[in-house]
Each structure stands twice: as structure tokens, then as C-alpha cells.
Write an enzyme that holds these catalytic residues in place. Sequence first.
Site: not given
Ligand SMILES: *Cc1c(COP(=O)(O)O)cnc(C)c1O
Length: 406
Positions: A100, A122, A389
Amino acid sequence: MKKNKLQKNNYQNLPNETGFFGEYGGQFVPPQLKKALEEVAAAYEVAKKDPVFQREYKTLLADYVGRPSALFFAKNLTEKLGGAKIYLKREDLNHTGAHKINHCLGEALLAKKMGKKKLLAETGAGQHGVALATAAALMGLECEIHMGAIDVAKQHPNVLRMKMLGAKVVTVNSGGRCLKDAVDSAFGAYLSDYENTFFGIGSVVGPHPYPMMVRDFQSVVGREAREQILLKENKLPDYLVACVGGGSNAMGLFHAFLNDEKVQMIGVEPAGKSFKPGDHAATLTLGKPGTLHGMFTYLLQDEQGNPLSVHSIASGLDYPGVGPQHSYLKDKERVKYTTANDKEALAAFLMLSKVEGIIPALESAHAIAHAVKLAPTLSKEKVIIVNLSGRGDKDVDYVGELLGIS
Ligand SMILES: *Cc1c(COP(=O)(O)O)cnc(C)c1O
């Protein structure tokens, strides 16, 4: 007939000027908000071509986030599963622990260029709020985060983080007091003060230009992975796998490969507890097109078009909509969407922790869960890249509770 080659689809040149990916996307907002969004879109078009802006952004990614993130060959996991080679794109190693921060820094930098004083957004579980509050602190901007009362109680450490970073946290007591209500509340606050405020959306969702802009900021993930895998394997990957909530980490990984026909891509949605309404957030798998938060896209909705309540073990995935580019890529069958449920995600969370010494975020564990199913069906020369992610630090208390470990 040599000339008569099939015209290839160019998936990288969307959206069009009005923000449509085919029929999806757009800008379905009240007229006053339209004016504010046009201003953001115009500023972004300038920033995109401005070498000074791009240099500043790249420098932040390198020196503040720690990019490029590693592409790690998960040898132990590969051997355990006995099929395709699995590589992990290590977004979990970024500052603040997830992908993010990539787009939050882009949004904050743009806000600053536009002369805005405040970042507004948000947050659900608080991950986006923390990343945006971090970017605001770095750039010397004010920050206001709207969060449902239920989430405020559930995600207390993130509330404390945001406050320590200098952000104001607004507790939302309307509706179901969760993410959707926080979005509504933040939109309201934006409408009343858009001259001083920049709305920092948390994924590739919302009205144009956000789905495009957030994707562009995240696309560094796929550009790096493409270069890294060519160096390590001397070929492109056979599969890309990423979890899909709003869809930003998935678009980030996929974008640079969209025109490489042979690279197959899989988005993994949360199947939650069951496929009954309210028990999952498998939007592309079970939803129908409709309008939410300024965009036309696949939605989980009732007969009246109201968003359904959603569930996932990973709070970052429980959103009843999805980024419009994913809706387009699904209809075009360029990306395949599948699901992993809570149990499979939890098993994958524990497997990666024990086998590779990497505790993944529960969101990312959905992508790992799919790789666990896919790899053994493929031969050993095949290559899968999974987008890791985020890291699981935020999830260890909750998982400990689920497992009865203290
Ligand atoms: C917020 C988040 C997601 C989901 O958001 P996407 O916009 O679908 O990527 C996935 N993995 C992590 C670690 C997150 O913090």
C-alpha cells in the site's frame, strides 16, 4: 495473406479518457465531486509526464520504501509441493509492511503538488490508514482517516499507529459501522472541503482517475518482477498469482505482463466461510455488474442493488466491489479469477511460516493457498510468481486466538 495477422489486444492502454475499461469504471458521482475529480485527473496527467515528479517518486520508492523489493525463490516450498518453481515478490519487506505504501506516497506527492493541505481517506482494518498517515507525516500534510466504530475497536493497534503518526481518526457510527460506512463518511467530508483536501483512495477502486492512478503507482511491482525473473530464469513466468480485495496488489503485479500472451494470470478472491451471501467476498466469482463508490464494476449486491455484507478471515479483502479493470479483464478472459477460503488461507499462512520462515499477511496467504493447489499440477520447469502483498505481523494475535495459542 501474410499481412492478415490477427490484431493483438493492447491491454496496457486503458482506460480511455473518461476512465472506462470497456464498459467498466467511469465517474458516477454527484456534480460537485465531478469538478474535484477533474482537477485530480488533470494534475495527475501533468505529474505523469513531469520528470521532476517521477524522479521524486522513484527516489522515495528507493530510499524510503526500500525498493526494488526482492524476488525470492521459495525453494523449500517448491520442493515440498513437488511441481512448478515458486517465486515470491516480497512486498512484505516494504516500509510499513505491505504494497500500500507504493500508491500512498504517489498520492501524497500529488496532493502536495496540487497545493492541498490534507490527505483524507477511509480505512477498514487500518492498513491503508497507517500507510497514508505515514506518507502524510513524511510530506508534512495533515491526515484524516475515517474508520467504522467496529473496526476501531477491533484494530486498536492500527488506530494507535495512525494517531502516533499525527493523523486524526474519525470514528464512524452510521450504518454497519464498517468499511463501506467509512467510505460514505469520508466521501461526505471530502465534498465539504475538497479545495483543501486530497482524497487518497486505498485501492484501484472508486471513480476515475483513481483506478488508473493507483494502478500506475503500483505497477512498479510488475516492472521489477519482470526484470528480476528474466535475470534469474532467462524467461518470462508461466503464471502470476495475487490476492484480490480491491485489486491493487494484483494490478500492480499484472500490469507489466498484460500484453505477454503466454503469461497466465490468476486473481484469488476470498471464499470466506462458505459461498452463502454474507459469508465471503468473492466479487468477480459470484457478483454482477452494478455501481458503487463512483464506479461501474462487478459487485456483490442484493436485488435492489445494495451492497451485500461480506466476510473474509483477511479484513483487507472484505470489500463487496472490485477495481473496474479487473471486471474488464475477467470478461476478456485475460485474467482468471478463482477463490481460496478462510481455512485454506490459514493453512497457507502456517505453511509459509514454517517452511520458509516468512509469516505472510492473511490477505497474501490467499494467493499462497492457490499456489499450493497449482504448483503440484505443473511440471518442474514451469515458473509461478506469487505476490506476497504484505507481512503477517498484524495478524499474529488473531491467528493465535484462532489456534488457541497464547
Ligand atoms: C489491503 C491489502 C490487500 C488488499 O488490497 P488490494 O487492493 O486487493 O491489493 C492485500 N494484501 C495486503 C497485505 C493488504 O494490506
